[in-house]
Design a protein around this motif. Structure first.
Motif, PDB file in Angstrom:
ATOM      1  N   LYS A   1      24.046  29.720  33.225  1.00  0.00           N
ATOM      2  CA  LYS A   1      24.665  30.560  34.255  1.00  0.00           C
ATOM      3  C   LYS A   1      26.042  31.065  33.815  1.00  0.00           C
ATOM      4  CE  LYS A   1      22.288  28.518  38.219  1.00  0.00           C
ATOM      5  NZ  LYS A   1      22.449  27.757  39.486  1.00  0.00           N
ATOM      6  N   LYS A   2      26.802  30.177  33.206  1.00  0.00           N
ATOM      7  CA  LYS A   2      28.153  30.547  32.760  1.00  0.00           C
ATOM      8  C   LYS A   2      28.092  31.642  31.695  1.00  0.00           C
ATOM      9  CE  LYS A   2      32.454  28.536  31.002  1.00  0.00           C
ATOM     10  NZ  LYS A   2      33.112  27.310  30.497  1.00  0.00           N
ATOM     11  N   SER A   3      27.090  31.573  30.831  1.00  0.00           N
ATOM     12  CA  SER A   3      26.964  32.568  29.761  1.00  0.00           C
ATOM     13  C   SER A   3      26.709  33.958  30.337  1.00  0.00           C
ATOM     14  CB  SER A   3      25.847  32.177  28.788  1.00  0.00           C
ATOM     15  OG  SER A   3      24.574  32.268  29.393  1.00  0.00           O
ATOM     16  N   PHE A   4      25.949  34.026  31.428  1.00  0.00           N
ATOM     17  CA  PHE A   4      25.682  35.325  32.041  1.00  0.00           C
ATOM     18  C   PHE A   4      26.924  35.886  32.721  1.00  0.00           C
ATOM     19  CE2 PHE A   4      21.195  34.102  31.591  1.00  0.00           C
ATOM     20  CZ  PHE A   4      20.710  35.280  31.037  1.00  0.00           C
ATOM     21  N   LEU A   5      27.761  35.011  33.235  1.00  0.00           N
ATOM     22  CA  LEU A   5      29.047  35.467  33.783  1.00  0.00           C
ATOM     23  C   LEU A   5      29.908  36.060  32.671  1.00  0.00           C
ATOM     24  CD1 LEU A   5      29.960  32.581  36.277  1.00  0.00           C
ATOM     25  CD2 LEU A   5      29.291  34.934  36.840  1.00  0.00           C
TER      26      LEU A   5
ATOM     27  N   HIS B   1      33.074  38.021  20.154  1.00  0.00           N
ATOM     28  CA  HIS B   1      33.471  36.840  20.927  1.00  0.00           C
ATOM     29  C   HIS B   1      32.290  36.283  21.714  1.00  0.00           C
ATOM     30  CE1 HIS B   1      36.199  34.061  22.847  1.00  0.00           C
ATOM     31  NE2 HIS B   1      35.799  34.457  24.041  1.00  0.00           N
ATOM     32  N   LEU B   2      31.499  37.178  22.317  1.00  0.00           N
ATOM     33  CA  LEU B   2      30.309  36.738  23.054  1.00  0.00           C
ATOM     34  C   LEU B   2      29.322  36.051  22.105  1.00  0.00           C
ATOM     35  CD1 LEU B   2      29.641  39.758  25.448  1.00  0.00           C
ATOM     36  CD2 LEU B   2      30.389  37.466  26.095  1.00  0.00           C
ATOM     37  N   TYR B   3      29.179  36.648  20.911  1.00  0.00           N
ATOM     38  CA  TYR B   3      28.274  36.061  19.918  1.00  0.00           C
ATOM     39  C   TYR B   3      28.743  34.670  19.518  1.00  0.00           C
ATOM     40  CZ  TYR B   3      26.284  35.018  15.364  1.00  0.00           C
ATOM     41  OH  TYR B   3      25.682  34.377  14.307  1.00  0.00           O
ATOM     42  N   ARG B   4      30.039  34.528  19.289  1.00  0.00           N
ATOM     43  CA  ARG B   4      30.573  33.234  18.857  1.00  0.00           C
ATOM     44  C   ARG B   4      30.354  32.155  19.912  1.00  0.00           C
ATOM     45  NH1 ARG B   4      30.897  29.754  15.073  1.00  0.00           N
ATOM     46  NH2 ARG B   4      32.634  28.310  15.240  1.00  0.00           N
ATOM     47  N   ARG B   5      30.523  32.511  21.180  1.00  0.00           N
ATOM     48  CA  ARG B   5      30.403  31.526  22.260  1.00  0.00           C
ATOM     49  C   ARG B   5      28.951  31.218  22.612  1.00  0.00           C
ATOM     50  NH1 ARG B   5      35.115  30.307  25.549  1.00  0.00           N
ATOM     51  NH2 ARG B   5      33.704  29.391  27.089  1.00  0.00           N
ATOM     52  N   TYR B   6      28.116  32.279  22.677  1.00  0.00           N
ATOM     53  CA  TYR B   6      26.771  32.088  23.231  1.00  0.00           C
ATOM     54  C   TYR B   6      25.623  32.601  22.367  1.00  0.00           C
ATOM     55  CZ  TYR B   6      29.294  30.793  27.444  1.00  0.00           C
ATOM     56  OH  TYR B   6      30.132  30.165  28.341  1.00  0.00           O
ATOM     57  N   GLY B   7      25.930  33.135  21.188  1.00  0.00           N
ATOM     58  CA  GLY B   7      24.869  33.524  20.277  1.00  0.00           C
ATOM     59  C   GLY B   7      24.408  34.967  20.392  1.00  0.00           C
ATOM     60  N   LEU B   8      23.455  35.304  19.551  1.00  0.00           N
ATOM     61  CA  LEU B   8      23.001  36.692  19.403  1.00  0.00           C
ATOM     62  C   LEU B   8      22.233  37.199  20.617  1.00  0.00           C
ATOM     63  CD1 LEU B   8      23.426  38.640  17.041  1.00  0.00           C
ATOM     64  CD2 LEU B   8      21.117  38.099  16.261  1.00  0.00           C
ATOM     65  N   VAL B   9      21.545  36.309  21.322  1.00  0.00           N
ATOM     66  CA  VAL B   9      20.786  36.730  22.503  1.00  0.00           C
ATOM     67  C   VAL B   9      21.717  37.363  23.521  1.00  0.00           C
ATOM     68  CG1 VAL B   9      19.423  35.936  24.485  1.00  0.00           C
ATOM     69  CG2 VAL B   9      18.950  35.021  22.210  1.00  0.00           C
ATOM     70  N   LEU B  10      22.844  36.707  23.800  1.00  0.00           N
ATOM     71  CA  LEU B  10      23.757  37.201  24.835  1.00  0.00           C
ATOM     72  C   LEU B  10      24.482  38.470  24.396  1.00  0.00           C
ATOM     73  CD1 LEU B  10      24.428  36.000  27.687  1.00  0.00           C
ATOM     74  CD2 LEU B  10      26.693  35.606  26.750  1.00  0.00           C
ATOM     75  N   SER B  11      24.924  38.534  23.146  1.00  0.00           N
ATOM     76  CA  SER B  11      25.619  39.745  22.683  1.00  0.00           C
ATOM     77  C   SER B  11      24.659  40.937  22.693  1.00  0.00           C
ATOM     78  CB  SER B  11      26.213  39.547  21.286  1.00  0.00           C
ATOM     79  OG  SER B  11      25.212  39.365  20.314  1.00  0.00           O
ATOM     80  N   THR B  12      23.381  40.693  22.384  1.00  0.00           N
ATOM     81  CA  THR B  12      22.385  41.775  22.397  1.00  0.00           C
ATOM     82  C   THR B  12      22.094  42.238  23.815  1.00  0.00           C
ATOM     83  OG1 THR B  12      21.354  40.878  20.387  1.00  0.00           O
ATOM     84  CG2 THR B  12      20.060  42.442  21.674  1.00  0.00           C
ATOM     85  N   ILE B  13      21.939  41.297  24.744  1.00  0.00           N
ATOM     86  CA  ILE B  13      21.708  41.653  26.153  1.00  0.00           C
ATOM     87  C   ILE B  13      22.876  42.465  26.694  1.00  0.00           C
ATOM     88  CG2 ILE B  13      21.555  40.709  28.501  1.00  0.00           C
ATOM     89  CD1 ILE B  13      19.955  38.365  27.309  1.00  0.00           C
ATOM     90  N   THR B  14      24.098  42.040  26.370  1.00  0.00           N
ATOM     91  CA  THR B  14      25.300  42.755  26.819  1.00  0.00           C
ATOM     92  C   THR B  14      25.322  44.168  26.245  1.00  0.00           C
ATOM     93  OG1 THR B  14      26.509  40.661  26.879  1.00  0.00           O
ATOM     94  CG2 THR B  14      27.820  42.683  26.903  1.00  0.00           C
ATOM     95  N   HIS B  15      25.005  44.291  24.969  1.00  0.00           N
ATOM     96  CA  HIS B  15      24.969  45.590  24.286  1.00  0.00           C
ATOM     97  C   HIS B  15      23.961  46.519  24.965  1.00  0.00           C
ATOM     98  CE1 HIS B  15      25.575  47.488  20.059  1.00  0.00           C
ATOM     99  NE2 HIS B  15      25.372  48.425  20.959  1.00  0.00           N
ATOM    100  N   ILE B  16      22.779  45.987  25.269  1.00  0.00           N
ATOM    101  CA  ILE B  16      21.732  46.783  25.935  1.00  0.00           C
ATOM    102  C   ILE B  16      22.201  47.231  27.316  1.00  0.00           C
ATOM    103  CG2 ILE B  16      19.422  46.671  26.977  1.00  0.00           C
ATOM    104  CD1 ILE B  16      18.629  44.826  24.618  1.00  0.00           C
TER     105      ILE B  16
END
Length: 205
Positions: free
Chosen positions: A64-68, A177-192
């Motif tokens: 949940k925190k990662s999505f925030l 920064h997002l990638y470093r904290r939560y990985g490629l899945v989250l940085s990709t979702i954010t990018h999309i």
């Protein structure tokens, strides 16, 4: 690493220069070739890094925190884009005419939206965060900010827009920064999500 970057550059140049349109008059066929080349390059790079994909695309840090953080990152990027647009307007500078032509093409050939909404975020995050950031991180003995700056400078440079260099650099830093904290899945979702928001605004969806 360098072969993967070359493939990304080839895919990007094919899209940016619209290379097939120079020798194929049928726009639908030419645009289909552009999509095919981009996706082919992406598939080859995914095959090259197939052994690392499980680690790169791990869901173990998603919560949940990662999505925030993702929402915060996306809003930060949109604010950066907004400020950049306002600065360009104040300076009376035309904003990315090539982007306008893309949106015109997207209205005519909606399948092209697969590029910014799927292929490009996956490809760019894999190359700039999964490959270049990781390489820089390992070769600077785990210095996050140096790796983030290196990957973000290249991310900004590859967009071939001097006027928008700073905004692309800052966007790269947020994604790193997002990638470093939560990985490629989250940085990709954010990018999309960011690309979807920008496209929705420009196409008035």
């Amino acid at each position: 690493m360098f072969f993967a970057i070359i493939l990304y550059a080839l895919a990007l140049i094919t899209v940016a220069a619209k290379a097939p349109t120079y020798f194929i008059q049928d726009k639908q066929i030419a645009n289909s070739i552009i999509l095919a080349v981009y996706f082919l390059c992406l598939i080859v790079v995914l095959l090259i890094y197939r052994k690392e994909l499980t680690k790169l695309y791990s869901f173990s840090r998603i919560n949940k925190k990662s999505f925030l953080w993702a929402i915060t990152g996306a809003l930060t990027i949109l604010v950066i884009q907004l400020i950049n647009g306002m600065v360009m307007v104040l300076l009376n500078v035309e904003l990315l005419p090539e982007g306008e032509s893309f949106y015109d093409l997207a209205n005519e050939f909606p399948v092209l939206l697969l590029l910014p909404l799927a292929a490009a975020p996956i490809f760019e995050e894999l190359i700039f965060r999964g490959v270049i950031y990781e390489w820089s991180f390992k070769n600077t003995k785990g210095k996050h900010w140096i790796a983030a700056v290196c990957s973000s400078v290249l991310f900004a440079a590859i967009h071939f827009s001097l006027l928008n260099f700073v905004s692309f650099f800052l966007i790269g830093m947020v994604l790193a920064h997002l990638y470093r904290r939560y990985g490629l899945v989250l940085s990709t979702i954010t990018h999309i999500f960011v690309n979807l928001a920008i496209i929705s605004i420009n196409l008035k969806l």
